[in-house]
Design a protein around this motif. Structure first.
Motif, short mmCIF file in Angstrom:
data_model
loop_
_atom_site.label_atom_id
_atom_site.label_comp_id
_atom_site.label_asym_id
_atom_site.label_seq_id
_atom_site.Cartn_x
_atom_site.Cartn_y
_atom_site.Cartn_z
N PHE A 29 0.86 -1.19 0.00
CA PHE A 29 0.00 0.00 0.00
C PHE A 29 0.89 1.23 0.00
O PHE A 29 2.10 1.14 0.24
N THR A 30 0.30 2.37 -0.30
CA THR A 30 1.01 3.65 -0.21
C THR A 30 0.20 4.60 0.65
O THR A 30 -1.00 4.76 0.44
N ALA A 31 0.85 5.19 1.64
CA ALA A 31 0.23 6.22 2.48
C ALA A 31 0.84 7.56 2.08
O ALA A 31 2.05 7.75 2.22
N LYS A 32 -0.01 8.45 1.56
CA LYS A 32 0.52 9.71 1.00
C LYS A 32 0.35 10.86 1.98
O LYS A 32 -0.63 10.90 2.73
N PRO A 33 1.26 11.83 1.92
CA PRO A 33 1.09 13.04 2.71
C PRO A 33 -0.22 13.73 2.35
O PRO A 33 -0.63 13.71 1.18
N GLY A 34 -0.86 14.30 3.34
CA GLY A 34 -2.14 14.97 3.11
C GLY A 34 -3.30 14.00 3.17
O GLY A 34 -4.44 14.40 2.99
N GLN A 35 -2.99 12.72 3.38
CA GLN A 35 -4.06 11.73 3.44
C GLN A 35 -4.01 10.93 4.74
O GLN A 35 -2.95 10.80 5.36
N THR A 36 -5.16 10.40 5.09
CA THR A 36 -5.23 9.49 6.23
C THR A 36 -5.45 8.08 5.72
O THR A 36 -6.38 7.84 4.94
N THR A 37 -4.58 7.18 6.15
CA THR A 37 -4.72 5.77 5.84
C THR A 37 -5.11 5.06 7.13
O THR A 37 -4.40 5.19 8.13
N ALA A 38 -6.24 4.40 7.14
CA ALA A 38 -6.68 3.70 8.34
C ALA A 38 -6.49 2.20 8.17
O ALA A 38 -6.64 1.67 7.06
N ILE A 39 -6.12 1.54 9.25
CA ILE A 39 -5.98 0.08 9.24
C ILE A 39 -6.92 -0.48 10.27
O ILE A 39 -6.92 -0.07 11.43
N ILE A 40 -7.75 -1.40 9.82
CA ILE A 40 -8.74 -1.97 10.73
C ILE A 40 -8.71 -3.48 10.59
O ILE A 40 -8.32 -4.02 9.54
N GLY A 41 -9.07 -4.17 11.64
CA GLY A 41 -9.05 -5.63 11.60
C GLY A 41 -9.13 -6.16 13.01
O GLY A 41 -8.86 -5.43 13.97
N SER A 42 -9.46 -7.44 13.14
CA SER A 42 -9.69 -7.98 14.47
C SER A 42 -8.39 -8.09 15.26
O SER A 42 -7.30 -7.94 14.72
N THR A 43 -8.53 -8.37 16.53
CA THR A 43 -7.37 -8.49 17.39
C THR A 43 -6.47 -9.63 16.91
O THR A 43 -6.95 -10.68 16.50
N GLY A 44 -5.17 -9.35 16.86
CA GLY A 44 -4.21 -10.34 16.37
C GLY A 44 -4.04 -10.34 14.86
O GLY A 44 -3.26 -11.13 14.32
N ALA A 45 -4.74 -9.44 14.16
CA ALA A 45 -4.66 -9.40 12.69
C ALA A 45 -3.28 -8.96 12.19
O ALA A 45 -2.90 -9.25 11.06
N GLY A 46 -2.53 -8.23 13.05
CA GLY A 46 -1.19 -7.80 12.64
C GLY A 46 -1.05 -6.29 12.50
O GLY A 46 -0.04 -5.80 11.98
N LYS A 47 -2.00 -5.54 13.01
CA LYS A 47 -2.01 -4.08 12.84
C LYS A 47 -0.81 -3.41 13.51
O LYS A 47 -0.12 -2.59 12.90
N ILE A 212 -8.97 2.93 3.58
CA ILE A 212 -9.04 2.02 4.71
C ILE A 212 -8.51 0.67 4.22
O ILE A 212 -8.92 0.18 3.17
N LEU A 213 -7.57 0.11 4.99
CA LEU A 213 -7.06 -1.22 4.68
C LEU A 213 -7.68 -2.19 5.69
O LEU A 213 -7.58 -1.97 6.90
N VAL A 214 -8.30 -3.23 5.21
CA VAL A 214 -8.89 -4.23 6.10
C VAL A 214 -7.90 -5.38 6.22
O VAL A 214 -7.59 -6.05 5.23
N LEU A 215 -7.39 -5.57 7.43
CA LEU A 215 -6.37 -6.59 7.66
C LEU A 215 -7.02 -7.80 8.33
O LEU A 215 -7.78 -7.66 9.29
N ASP A 216 -6.74 -8.97 7.80
CA ASP A 216 -7.29 -10.19 8.38
C ASP A 216 -6.19 -11.25 8.33
O ASP A 216 -5.66 -11.54 7.25
N HIS A 217 -5.85 -11.82 9.49
CA HIS A 217 -4.77 -12.82 9.55
C HIS A 217 -3.55 -12.41 8.75
O HIS A 217 -2.99 -13.21 7.99
N GLY A 218 -3.14 -11.14 8.88
CA GLY A 218 -1.91 -10.68 8.27
C GLY A 218 -1.97 -10.36 6.79
O GLY A 218 -0.95 -10.10 6.17
N GLU A 219 -3.20 -10.38 6.23
CA GLU A 219 -3.32 -10.05 4.81
C GLU A 219 -4.30 -8.90 4.62
O GLU A 219 -5.28 -8.80 5.37
N ILE A 220 -4.05 -8.06 3.63
CA ILE A 220 -5.02 -7.03 3.29
C ILE A 220 -6.10 -7.70 2.44
O ILE A 220 -5.84 -8.11 1.31
N VAL A 221 -7.28 -7.85 3.02
CA VAL A 221 -8.35 -8.57 2.32
C VAL A 221 -9.27 -7.62 1.57
O VAL A 221 -10.06 -8.06 0.72
#
Ligand code: DGT
Ligand code: MG
Length: 242
Positions: A29-47, A212-221
């Motif tokens: 993924f790329t997180a750019k200046p001027g932008q908000t990148t959110a990472i969400i996912g269950s506990t233990g997902a790797g966030k 928004i990146l949805v992380l599940d078991h260490g992968e962006i799903v």
């Protein structure tokens, strides 16, 4: 080169030393200046693990991380700490004064700058009430301030450093809804030219994110805006309704 502060993950895989399976697989993924990148996912997902690779608490096992187009591995510790501020999931304060804690990444900061950072972090009120104010003592680990106050002081510390990249790991969870809302509104202006990466538990706090990146078991799903993910991702819908 991409703008300073840009964070790029290219096919990053990571496993903790000695562990069998990787905790993160093929993350791009790329997180750019001027932008908000959110990472969400269950506990233990790797966030948290993903965020911790950025200030090089660990190095990727495979793949590459670039900051402003430069390989992270080639940046010195000093460059990294000058450009990236991280508010960890368990915010930590050192024994010393409030001022020395806030100056951790900003030795040159004037008192005025520290108060400005405290105002944005919604922490000026309780600091003003303490005897000694900026010079009031913090005990080892910050046990003489509440969890929510500790979180806000760590946010103020990150702001005082004026970095190009902000990492917030679940940094608003100990705040009540009203303080959370005020703090986020106050953060918009000082972070507007920075790349902001924010790990969240509550979807309600990241609906405005640029991606928004949805992380599940260490992968962006799944990835996209809130509206896109509501349409496209079952995992996201589950998180929203949970
Ligand atoms: P959270 O904070 O509970 O929502 O969970 P995440 O998404 O932040 O998960 P994370 O990155 O803390 O953990 C991902 C996986 O890695 C999980 O299976 C636990 C494991 N793990 C975390 N920290 C370490 C570590 O220091 N050593 C080892 N061997 N495994 C770890
Ligand atoms: Mg975590």
């Amino acid at each position: 080169l991409p703008a300073p502060g840009t964070v790029e993950f290219k096919n990053v895989t990571f496993g903790y030393p000695g562990a069998e399976a990787p905790v993160l697989s093929d993350i791009s993924f790329t997180a750019k200046p001027g932008q908000t990148t959110a990472i969400i996912g269950s506990t233990g997902a790797g966030k948290t693990t993903l965020l911790n690779l950025i200030p090089r608490l660990y190095d990727a096992t495979e793949g590459e991380i670039l900051i402003g187009g430069l390989p992270l591995r080639e940046l010195g510790r000093e460059t990294i700490s000058q450009n990236i501020s991280s508010v960890p999931q368990r915010p930590y304060l050192f024994s010393g004064t409030i001022a020395s804690n806030l100056r951790f990444g900003a030795q040159e900061a004037e008192e005025e700058d520290l108060w400005e950072a405290l105002r944005i972090a919604q922490a000026d009120g309780f600091v003003a009430e303490r005897e000694g104010q900026l010079e009031s003592k913090i005990s080892q680990g910050g046990t003489n301030v509440s969890g929510g106050q500790r979180q806000r002081l760590c946010i103020a510390r990150a702001l005082a450093a004026k970095p190009k990249t902000y990492l917030f790991d679940d940094s608003f969870s100990a705040l009540d809804v009203s303080t959370d809302a005020k703090l986020r509104a106050a953060l918009v202006e000082p972070t507007k030219d920075a790349a902001v990466i924010i790990v969240a538990q509550r979807v309600s706090t990241i609906t405005e994110a640029d991606q928004i990146l949805v992380l599940d078991h260490g992968e962006i799903v799944a990835r996209g805006t809130h509206e896109e993910l509501l349409e496209s991702s079952e995992t996201y819908q589950e998180i929203v309704t949970s």
